[in-house]
Motif scaffolding. Structure first.
Motif, short mmCIF file in Angstrom:
data_model
loop_
_atom_site.label_atom_id
_atom_site.label_comp_id
_atom_site.label_asym_id
_atom_site.label_seq_id
_atom_site.Cartn_x
_atom_site.Cartn_y
_atom_site.Cartn_z
N LEU A 147 0.83 -1.20 0.00
CA LEU A 147 0.00 0.00 0.00
C LEU A 147 0.87 1.26 0.00
CD1 LEU A 147 -2.80 1.29 0.09
CD2 LEU A 147 -2.72 1.11 2.59
N LYS A 151 0.51 4.24 -2.64
CA LYS A 151 0.25 5.61 -2.20
C LYS A 151 1.36 6.56 -2.67
CE LYS A 151 -3.57 5.01 0.16
NZ LYS A 151 -4.86 5.63 -0.28
N GLU A 154 0.74 7.42 -6.21
CA GLU A 154 -0.28 8.45 -6.28
C GLU A 154 0.32 9.82 -5.98
OE1 GLU A 154 -3.28 7.27 -3.52
OE2 GLU A 154 -4.01 5.60 -4.75
N MET A 190 -6.82 -5.54 -0.73
CA MET A 190 -6.35 -4.25 -0.27
C MET A 190 -6.15 -3.31 -1.46
SD MET A 190 -3.43 -2.25 -0.25
CE MET A 190 -2.12 -3.43 -0.55
N CYS A 191 -5.55 -3.83 -2.54
CA CYS A 191 -5.37 -3.02 -3.75
C CYS A 191 -6.71 -2.55 -4.29
CB CYS A 191 -4.63 -3.83 -4.82
SG CYS A 191 -2.90 -4.18 -4.47
N ASN A 193 -9.64 -2.33 -2.84
CA ASN A 193 -10.35 -1.44 -1.92
C ASN A 193 -9.77 -0.03 -1.92
OD1 ASN A 193 -12.07 -3.50 -1.16
ND2 ASN A 193 -10.87 -4.08 0.64
N ASN A 194 -8.53 0.10 -2.38
CA ASN A 194 -7.91 1.42 -2.46
C ASN A 194 -7.88 1.96 -3.89
OD1 ASN A 194 -6.51 2.38 0.28
ND2 ASN A 194 -6.44 0.14 0.21
N TRP A 196 -6.91 0.40 -6.70
CA TRP A 196 -5.81 -0.06 -7.53
C TRP A 196 -6.09 -1.44 -8.10
CZ3 TRP A 196 -1.14 2.00 -9.14
CH2 TRP A 196 -0.83 3.27 -8.64
#
Length: 206
Positions: A147, A151, A154, A190-191, A193-194, A196
């Motif tokens: 993550l 981030k 981004e 996790m990817c 949900n964010n 990605w």
């Protein structure tokens, strides 16, 4: 993969899935014969491998036709062999001018600072705009480390979008720290949900 990327062709989906699992098995092998047999078995299904013996057996058994593939990658002892970490990563990065892709272990010293420095460097580099840098966490919480890479991408704008999900452009991750099915699934969700695409941003070393 198809559900996350309905616009991708069948060939794109097959390719993305095929490179999600990279063979790291040689470093944990108990003998040379095991590396050959299990490494060869992996290459019959998936192309990515660091097991040279298995890749060689595939090559010899297929009339010397290529299929298994790997990339130039750093190990911790390579990084510590340089006067400073930055110069080691820079040296490897120059190989990308020839190969198009290099893999950088990032936790030799400070993982979070190294990721920030490397992603920033790639975002500002205008000379080799097709050179891809793969970042490898190797300690800490596996999902948290991936993550952080996303981030940071981004933060520096190193991504594009496909089907409403962010996909990597010149930065990718490979998480190979004690991966099993449950930990890989956790990272993939996790990817997603964010925002990605795990299929368009990284892979697992197993």
């Amino acid at each position: 993969c198809r559900k996350a990327h309905p616009s991708w062709s069948a060939d794109q989906v097959a390719f993305a899935c095929s490179i999600m699992c990279h063979d790291f098995g040689d470093r944990a092998g108990s003998c040379a014969q095991e590396s050959e047999v299990l490494g060869l078995a992996h290459t019959l299904v998936l192309p990515g491998t660091d097991t040279v013996a298995g890749a060689y057996q595939y090559w010899k058994n297929s009339d010397e036709k290529s299929w298994p593939c790997s990339i130039h990658a750093l190990a911790h002892h390579s990084v510590t062999g340089f006067e400073n970490e930055a110069s080691c990563h820079a040296e490897l990065y120059t190989l990308g001018q020839e190969t198009g892709i290099t893999a950088h272990v990032c936790d030799t010293y400070n993982f979070f600072e190294t990721v920030d420095r490397l992603v920033k460097f790639v975002s500002e580099d205008k000379s080799h705009n097709k050179n891809v840098m793969v970042l490898r966490p190797d300690s800490g919480d596996p999902a948290e480390c991936v993550l952080h890479i996303l981030k940071t991408c981004e933060k520096y704008g190193v991504f594009a979008e496909s089907d409403g999900l962010k996909v990597s452009t010149r930065i990718r991750w490979i998480q190979g720290d004690s991966m099993d099915w449950s930990s890989m699934i956790k990272i993939m969700y996790m990817c997603l949900n964010n925002g990605w695409s795990p299929f368009g941003s990284g892979a697992f070393g197993v």
